[in-house]
Motif scaffolding. Structure first.
Motif, mmCIF file in Angstrom:
data_model
loop_
_atom_site.group_PDB
_atom_site.id
_atom_site.type_symbol
_atom_site.label_atom_id
_atom_site.label_comp_id
_atom_site.label_asym_id
_atom_site.label_seq_id
_atom_site.Cartn_x
_atom_site.Cartn_y
_atom_site.Cartn_z
ATOM 1 N N ARG A 158 10.593 -17.954 8.276
ATOM 2 C CA ARG A 158 10.652 -16.503 8.363
ATOM 3 C C ARG A 158 11.488 -16.077 9.572
ATOM 4 O O ARG A 158 12.383 -15.231 9.462
ATOM 5 C CB ARG A 158 9.238 -15.907 8.480
ATOM 6 C CG ARG A 158 9.217 -14.370 8.453
ATOM 7 C CD ARG A 158 7.814 -13.792 8.663
ATOM 8 N NE ARG A 158 7.371 -13.914 10.044
ATOM 9 C CZ ARG A 158 7.783 -13.106 11.054
ATOM 10 N NH1 ARG A 158 8.631 -12.126 10.801
ATOM 11 N NH2 ARG A 158 7.336 -13.301 12.278
ATOM 12 N N ARG A 159 11.224 -16.681 10.705
ATOM 13 C CA ARG A 159 11.985 -16.365 11.926
ATOM 14 C C ARG A 159 13.466 -16.646 11.715
ATOM 15 O O ARG A 159 14.333 -15.870 12.114
ATOM 16 C CB ARG A 159 11.482 -17.227 13.090
ATOM 17 C CG ARG A 159 10.042 -16.971 13.464
ATOM 18 C CD ARG A 159 9.964 -15.986 14.599
ATOM 19 N NE ARG A 159 8.593 -15.678 14.980
ATOM 20 C CZ ARG A 159 8.276 -14.771 15.892
ATOM 21 N NH1 ARG A 159 9.227 -14.090 16.507
ATOM 22 N NH2 ARG A 159 7.031 -14.537 16.195
ATOM 23 N N LEU A 160 13.756 -17.778 11.114
ATOM 24 C CA LEU A 160 15.130 -18.206 10.880
ATOM 25 C C LEU A 160 15.847 -17.235 9.934
ATOM 26 O O LEU A 160 16.988 -16.816 10.169
ATOM 27 C CB LEU A 160 15.080 -19.604 10.274
ATOM 28 C CG LEU A 160 16.242 -20.539 10.480
ATOM 29 C CD1 LEU A 160 15.722 -21.934 10.832
ATOM 30 C CD2 LEU A 160 17.020 -20.616 9.189
ATOM 31 N N THR A 161 15.160 -16.853 8.856
ATOM 32 C CA THR A 161 15.746 -15.947 7.860
ATOM 33 C C THR A 161 15.981 -14.571 8.466
ATOM 34 O O THR A 161 17.056 -13.973 8.296
ATOM 35 C CB THR A 161 14.802 -15.833 6.643
ATOM 36 O OG1 THR A 161 14.546 -17.149 6.136
ATOM 37 C CG2 THR A 161 15.413 -14.978 5.548
ATOM 38 N N GLU A 162 14.983 -14.072 9.178
ATOM 39 C CA GLU A 162 15.091 -12.744 9.784
ATOM 40 C C GLU A 162 16.103 -12.721 10.923
ATOM 41 O O GLU A 162 16.698 -11.683 11.209
ATOM 42 C CB GLU A 162 13.719 -12.293 10.295
ATOM 43 C CG GLU A 162 12.764 -11.873 9.186
ATOM 44 C CD GLU A 162 13.236 -10.584 8.499
ATOM 45 O OE1 GLU A 162 13.546 -10.647 7.291
ATOM 46 O OE2 GLU A 162 13.326 -9.540 9.183
ATOM 47 N N HIS A 163 16.270 -13.867 11.576
ATOM 48 C CA HIS A 163 17.245 -13.940 12.667
ATOM 49 C C HIS A 163 18.662 -13.763 12.121
ATOM 50 O O HIS A 163 19.462 -13.011 12.677
ATOM 51 C CB HIS A 163 17.115 -15.295 13.383
ATOM 52 C CG HIS A 163 17.911 -15.394 14.630
ATOM 53 N ND1 HIS A 163 17.398 -15.084 15.859
ATOM 54 C CD2 HIS A 163 19.194 -15.747 14.855
ATOM 55 C CE1 HIS A 163 18.322 -15.243 16.788
ATOM 56 N NE2 HIS A 163 19.419 -15.651 16.200
ATOM 57 N N ALA A 164 18.945 -14.425 11.004
ATOM 58 C CA ALA A 164 20.294 -14.330 10.420
ATOM 59 C C ALA A 164 20.491 -13.006 9.698
ATOM 60 O O ALA A 164 21.553 -12.385 9.780
ATOM 61 C CB ALA A 164 20.530 -15.500 9.461
ATOM 62 N N THR A 165 19.468 -12.553 8.995
ATOM 63 C CA THR A 165 19.588 -11.350 8.169
ATOM 64 C C THR A 165 18.300 -10.543 8.239
ATOM 65 O O THR A 165 17.411 -10.707 7.396
ATOM 66 C CB THR A 165 19.876 -11.726 6.690
ATOM 67 O OG1 THR A 165 20.904 -12.702 6.638
ATOM 68 C CG2 THR A 165 20.296 -10.508 5.882
ATOM 69 N N PRO A 166 18.183 -9.669 9.237
ATOM 70 C CA PRO A 166 16.949 -8.876 9.371
ATOM 71 C C PRO A 166 16.657 -8.102 8.085
ATOM 72 O O PRO A 166 17.542 -7.443 7.539
ATOM 73 C CB PRO A 166 17.270 -7.922 10.532
ATOM 74 C CG PRO A 166 18.338 -8.611 11.328
ATOM 75 C CD PRO A 166 19.155 -9.371 10.310
ATOM 76 N N GLY A 167 15.433 -8.198 7.619
ATOM 77 C CA GLY A 167 15.026 -7.510 6.393
ATOM 78 C C GLY A 167 15.017 -8.404 5.164
ATOM 79 O O GLY A 167 14.494 -8.014 4.112
ATOM 80 N N GLN A 168 15.592 -9.598 5.278
ATOM 81 C CA GLN A 168 15.764 -10.458 4.104
ATOM 82 C C GLN A 168 14.484 -11.171 3.693
ATOM 83 O O GLN A 168 14.306 -11.470 2.516
ATOM 84 C CB GLN A 168 16.901 -11.471 4.377
ATOM 85 C CG GLN A 168 17.382 -12.260 3.166
ATOM 86 C CD GLN A 168 18.146 -11.417 2.152
ATOM 87 O OE1 GLN A 168 18.267 -10.192 2.271
ATOM 88 N NE2 GLN A 168 18.675 -12.068 1.140
#
Lengths: 224, 224
Positions: free
Chosen positions: B129-139
């Motif tokens: 979750r942290r990794l995904t949100e770091h690259a694309t907030p909201g994803q």
């Protein structure tokens, strides 16, 4: 160093064989050359007391070897230094229907070898010329070149381009024909581009100093 | 892991002490955080059979640790893995009067430590979750989240943010007040900027699929 030209195909070794994502691997030397020519900063990896150390630094190249600015290696380098030099260009975020299929469009080159510290002043000067021209074409004949003292104070490494691993990912996400396509979610790529800006003059410069053409022309062009 | 908060100053260790370019070193944790938050791809260095290996990969973070997508480490990782993770942003070329004073405006963070393979499914999900949100907030709340099988197929590393070295270079060349200033050459900075482009829809997508706001809003904004 062998005198014959490198093959157009990169050799497959234990280190360069593409294990996981074969579809993204390239063994074309032309792909390696293109990735190197598109950038000027690499990440240089060395082993220090058994542990990895990765630092960004600038590079240039000729047909057979990479020249790397190597202050990291200046501490105590006797003999050849096992290195890994990686050049990466990020082209965009791959936004799939599922988190699992998310990824990055990128081009990367990973070069393995033993770096040699360049000691011959003539080769060092030629290496620095390559490095300077690689980052800023036209700058070697414009700026003041290194004198003997500056040359001695510069650490330059040379690394053969023989063994390298190239990976390239382009295009849309991979889950467009799976069950997740039914979710009705948007999927695609968010592209990322690097662009050179307008030259910013050193405030110490007399205000009538013209920006030379080889620098001015670059503004607004794409990098990477 | 200690429960107290990290100090606002980064600890000076043998690995993080700034030897050469002291003026470029920062020991402020806020600088480290800013560099990490400005990017999403790091260069992960490991030692494989005594030699360095450097690969680009994506990361995210919480207050105390970095989460790194770690397929490189998936081969045979038993116990903790000595790693070096480097995040670099290139802000421009520093074009001085002399070649010797040429350089790069950049921000880099070099993190040292022993990476831990995340095995607990709950922590892995939180790391992704942290990794995904770091690259694309909201994803994370938009895309389909990993199922148990996908979670098991993902290698995630966690690395403490305790020991890090930060370097930042900004501004004009350093030879504006030396004898080379008399040469009458132009000197300054050629800035380099990364910009997000317009979203490119997956061709497999029905043409009426709207780009979600958290992705569309990013187009034209600066990255890095």
């Amino acid at each position: 160093m062998p005198s014959e030209a490198f093959s157009a195909r990169l050799p497959e070794t234990d280190r360069t064989r593409h294990r996981r994502l074969r579809e993204q691997g390239s063994l074309e030397r032309a792909d390696l050359d293109a990735i190197l020519d598109a950038g000027f900063v690499c990440h240089l990896g060395v082993v220090v007391e058994g542990r990895p150390l990765v630092v960004p630094t600038v590079y240039g190249r000729d047909e057979r070897q990479l020249y790397v600015h190597g202050s990291v290696a200046s501490r105590s380098l006797a003999g050849d230094l096992p290195v890994c030099v990686t050049v990466t260009h990020i082209d965009g975020l791959v936004l799939a229907r599922s988190v699992f299929e998310h990824g990055v469009n990128y081009r990367s080159a990973v070069i393995h070898g033993d770096a040699r510290k360049v000691t011959d002043p003539e080769e060092k000067l030629e290496g620095l010329r390559r490095l300077t021209e690689h980052a800023t074409p036209g700058q070697w004949s414009y700026a003041r070149r290194p004198n003997r003292k500056e040359l001695a104070a510069t650490t330059l490494l040379a690394l053969s381009l023989e063994e390298a691993s190239v990976k390239i990912r382009t295009g849309a996400p991979d889950d467009g024909d799976g069950p997740d396509a039914e979710l009705g979610l948007w999927a695609g790529v968010l592209p990322l581009t690097s662009v050179w800006g307008e030259p910013v003059a050193d405030p110490a410069l007399p205000s009538d100093t013209a920006v030379p053409g080889h620098i001015a022309r670059r503004a607004g062009t794409r990098h990477g």
